[in-house]
Design an enzyme around this catalytic site. Structure first.
Site, PDB file in Angstrom:
ATOM      1  N   ASP A  65       0.815  -1.219   0.000  1.00 32.35           N
ATOM      2  CA  ASP A  65       0.000   0.000   0.000  1.00 32.35           C
ATOM      3  C   ASP A  65       0.844   1.263   0.000  1.00 32.35           C
ATOM      4  O   ASP A  65       0.288   2.370  -0.029  1.00 32.35           O
ATOM      5  CB  ASP A  65      -0.985  -0.001   1.167  1.00 32.35           C
ATOM      6  N   HIS A  66       2.159   1.112   0.007  1.00 33.94           N
ATOM      7  CA  HIS A  66       3.053   2.277  -0.046  1.00 33.94           C
ATOM      8  C   HIS A  66       3.913   2.309  -1.310  1.00 33.94           C
ATOM      9  O   HIS A  66       4.558   3.324  -1.568  1.00 33.94           O
ATOM     10  CB  HIS A  66       3.948   2.308   1.188  1.00 33.94           C
ATOM     11  N   HIS A 268      -3.424   7.017   7.312  1.00 37.17           N
ATOM     12  CA  HIS A 268      -3.434   5.549   7.196  1.00 37.17           C
ATOM     13  C   HIS A 268      -4.626   4.951   7.940  1.00 37.17           C
ATOM     14  O   HIS A 268      -4.509   3.988   8.702  1.00 37.17           O
ATOM     15  CB  HIS A 268      -2.113   4.978   7.727  1.00 37.17           C
TER      16      HIS A 268
END
Length: 319
Positions: A65-66, A268
């Site tokens: 997700d990064h 986040h």
């Protein structure tokens, strides 16, 4: 000198219909920097009008997700006939994985992509008047956080006092402001200390990426203007936050309070809280007196100077 933050992606590991995975765009004058690049980052950049002219990409860690937005972003840059090099900064030991990600489709990009591995306490990037520092974070992968810290600015130039000392309007003003003494026609010497105030602090932005609460976040910058901190969970999942190496909103706020941060952005957000963020904000505000917010995707924020000063700090020598 404008300093602008655009939140391209604010979701946790699982995106929602409203939130994209992690990515933050920072523009400072002509410099454009990107912090993390979750899936779909290139579309967010188009959607929110940031453009693709980034010179440096700072990766906190290599969870999907990064970083899953990197292959598409690099390909789009190549389609746009990019020639300027791109530097990707990432934690030590991740070079091979990043190189594989950049070349995921088997075609090398048309421009140079450099991988710069960094660790705790490094200066990942030094530019004119600011630097991007790294600091240790506490996640379940090789990880670092990043702090953009501007140099101190020159003190204010006291034009009225300079004129009272006999300094003529013109180039001598600038020389004094640069720290050089000047001699007047009668032989009198005027020193910078007589007409220039104490240096003024620049601005700073601290971005943790994913992490449990960490002391290093407090130490990397002096009273940051903006702390962007992992706040994946609310208090109802505090135990899970520790197990998965994340923070709660309350823990992020405690770090912000100890760091003296002026503003706190909670990032986040777990998809389990989609559409409901009241608990995050309420719990954070119980322990932090500064401005706290939970940014939406596309939200942009201008970072003012700590002293409220204007953009220009140079003595006017145009007259």
């Amino acid at each position: 000198m404008a300093l602008r933050v655009t939140f391209l992606g604010t979701a946790g590991a699982i995106p929602t219909t409203e939130r994209n995975p992690s990515s933050i765009f920072v523009a400072r004058a002509g410099d454009q920097l990107l912090f993390d690049a979750g899936e779909g980052t290139q579309r967010q950049m188009m959607r929110f009008g940031t453009g693709f002219s980034i010179s440096n990409l700072f990766v906190t860690h290599l969870h999907g997700d990064h970083v899953l937005g990197i292959p598409g972003l690099v390909q789009t840059m190549a389609f746009n006939d990019r020639e300027d090099p791109l530097t990707i900064h990432a934690p030590h030991g991740t070079r091979r994985q990043l190189e594989s990600l950049v070349n995921a489709l088997g075609n090398r990009p048309s421009f140079s992509v450099r991988i710069n591995e960094v660790g705790d306490g490094d200066v990942a990037y030094r530019a004119d008047e600011y630097e991007v520092r790294t600091f240790e974070t506490d996640h379940d992968a090789r990880s670092v956080g990043y702090a953009l810290v501007e140099d101190d600015r020159k003190g204010r130039f006291d034009r009225e006092h300079a004129e009272s000392l006999g300094v003529p309007v013109g180039p001598k003003f600038s020389k004094l402001h640069r720290g050089e003494s000047v001699e007047l026609e009668d032989g009198t010497v005027v020193d910078p200390e007589q007409v220039v105030g104490e240096p003024r602090p620049g601005r700073s932005i601290v971005y943790t990426g994913d992490t449990r609460p960490a002391t290093e976040t407090i130490e990397v910058a002096d009273e940051p203007d903006l702390l962007i901190h992992d706040a994946t969970f609310a208090d109802d999942r505090a135990e899970r936050a520790g197990m998965t190496a994340h923070s709660t909103a309350r823990q992020a706020a405690e770090i912000a309070s100890r760091a003296g941060a002026k503003r706190l952005a909670l990032m986040h957000l777990s998809s389990r809280y989609a559409g409901y963020t009241d608990d995050h904000l309420a719990e954070a505000r119980e322990v932090y007196d500064g401005e706290v917010f939970l940014p939406e995707d596309g939200q942009a924020l201008e970072i003012p100077y700590p002293d409220g000063g204007d953009v220009s700090s140079e003595a006017d020598s145009s007259e």
